[in-house]
Design a protein around this motif. Structure first.
Motif, mmCIF file in Angstrom:
data_model
loop_
_atom_site.group_PDB
_atom_site.id
_atom_site.type_symbol
_atom_site.label_atom_id
_atom_site.label_comp_id
_atom_site.label_asym_id
_atom_site.label_seq_id
_atom_site.Cartn_x
_atom_site.Cartn_y
_atom_site.Cartn_z
ATOM 1 N N GLY A 71 -11.361 3.761 -1.732
ATOM 2 C CA GLY A 71 -10.179 3.981 -2.617
ATOM 3 C C GLY A 71 -9.803 2.751 -3.252
ATOM 4 O O GLY A 71 -10.296 1.677 -2.898
ATOM 5 N N HIS A 72 -8.577 2.821 -3.869
ATOM 6 C CA HIS A 72 -8.274 1.589 -4.640
ATOM 7 C C HIS A 72 -7.134 0.948 -3.692
ATOM 8 O O HIS A 72 -5.818 1.503 -3.279
ATOM 9 C CB HIS A 72 -7.398 2.040 -6.024
ATOM 10 N N HIS A 73 -7.343 -0.116 -3.262
ATOM 11 C CA HIS A 73 -6.346 -0.844 -2.285
ATOM 12 C C HIS A 73 -6.347 -2.337 -2.754
ATOM 13 O O HIS A 73 -7.190 -2.903 -3.237
ATOM 14 C CB HIS A 73 -6.782 -0.552 -0.807
ATOM 15 N N HIS A 74 -5.138 -2.960 -2.341
ATOM 16 C CA HIS A 74 -5.049 -4.377 -2.699
ATOM 17 C C HIS A 74 -4.677 -4.949 -1.312
ATOM 18 O O HIS A 74 -3.833 -4.034 -0.649
ATOM 19 C CB HIS A 74 -4.062 -4.734 -3.785
ATOM 20 N N TYR A 75 -4.824 -6.077 -0.914
ATOM 21 C CA TYR A 75 -4.344 -6.615 0.059
ATOM 22 C C TYR A 75 -3.463 -7.907 0.035
ATOM 23 O O TYR A 75 -4.055 -8.991 -0.946
ATOM 24 C CB TYR A 75 -5.556 -6.983 1.308
ATOM 25 N N GLY A 124 0.765 0.477 -2.689
ATOM 26 C CA GLY A 124 0.380 0.882 -4.001
ATOM 27 C C GLY A 124 -0.189 -0.418 -4.757
ATOM 28 O O GLY A 124 -0.617 -1.397 -4.391
ATOM 29 N N CYS A 125 -0.392 -0.091 -6.083
ATOM 30 C CA CYS A 125 -1.119 -1.222 -6.860
ATOM 31 C C CYS A 125 -0.134 -1.578 -7.978
ATOM 32 O O CYS A 125 0.488 -0.670 -8.990
ATOM 33 C CB CYS A 125 -2.416 -0.494 -7.690
ATOM 34 N N PRO A 126 -0.161 -3.061 -8.285
ATOM 35 C CA PRO A 126 0.918 -3.266 -9.241
ATOM 36 C C PRO A 126 0.729 -2.841 -10.727
ATOM 37 O O PRO A 126 1.461 -3.013 -11.419
ATOM 38 C CB PRO A 126 0.907 -4.829 -8.944
ATOM 39 N N GLY A 181 -11.707 -3.098 -14.689
ATOM 40 C CA GLY A 181 -11.381 -3.072 -13.334
ATOM 41 C C GLY A 181 -10.389 -4.349 -13.107
ATOM 42 O O GLY A 181 -10.060 -5.116 -14.156
ATOM 43 N N HIS A 182 -9.955 -4.799 -11.869
ATOM 44 C CA HIS A 182 -9.012 -5.857 -11.714
ATOM 45 C C HIS A 182 -8.941 -6.444 -10.379
ATOM 46 O O HIS A 182 -9.438 -5.573 -9.411
ATOM 47 C CB HIS A 182 -7.548 -5.565 -12.197
ATOM 48 N N VAL A 183 -8.826 -7.427 -10.104
ATOM 49 C CA VAL A 183 -8.530 -8.009 -8.952
ATOM 50 C C VAL A 183 -7.169 -8.560 -8.614
ATOM 51 O O VAL A 183 -6.538 -9.222 -9.369
ATOM 52 C CB VAL A 183 -9.395 -9.427 -8.986
HETATM 53 ZN ZN LIG Z 1 -4.985 -2.222 -8.289
#
Ligand SMILES: [Zn+2]
Ligand SMILES: [Zn+2]
Length: 143
Positions: A77-81, A95-97, A115-117
């Motif tokens: 899934g879509h996660h950031h850390y 969540g995602c900014p 996509g994004h980082v």
């Molecule tokens: Zn994101």
């Protein structure tokens, strides 16, 4: 807790070894450390990481002021850390900014975003606790 090897990737010996090291790691690792722990040549580690990254099985983070990227298995899934700059521990962002990617547009509207980082770093609770005990930290209060 060991994660399943990504289904969409061909299993090679070096990929499996790199995956094993990553799935046992408690914190994100540099390619050099993965190479040391797995016994896989650094160049093969990079190739394996590249394949994992392309299939979104592994996330790569380059900390500010650091030469070496850190790699960790990405949960599905879509996660950031957010990564602690001191101990390299990783915590998931709420969540995602950016939210939905379809909402991202370039100024000229001629570019399709696929996509994004997101790179987020700071200090975890444990490390902040340690820092507060050092003499110089008291002049900087919480903002
Ligand atoms: Zn994101
Ligand atoms: Zn920390």
């Amino acid at each position: 807790m060991s994660m399943e090897f990504p289904e969409n990737l061909r299993k090679t010996k070096s990929r499996i070894q790199v995956w094993e090291v990553l799935s046992e790691a408690k914190i994100p690792l540099t390619a050099r450390k993965i190479s040391e722990d797995s016994g896989v040549w650094l160049s093969s580690v990079y190739r394996a990481l590249d394949a994992f990254e392309k299939s979104h099985a592994v996330s790569k983070t380059v900390l500010k002021d650091s030469q070496e990227a850190l790699y960790a298995i990405a949960s599905p899934g879509h996660h950031h850390y957010a990564i602690c700059m001191n101990c390299k521990s990783r915590t998931e962002l709420e969540g995602c900014p950016f939210g939905d990617e379809s909402a991202l547009h370039t100024v000229d509207h001629d570019f399709v975003v696929v996509g994004h980082v997101v790179e987020v770093f700071g200090y975890c609770k444990k490390c902040r606790g340690k820092m507060q005990k050092s003499p110089h930290s008291e002049e900087h209060g919480d903002r």
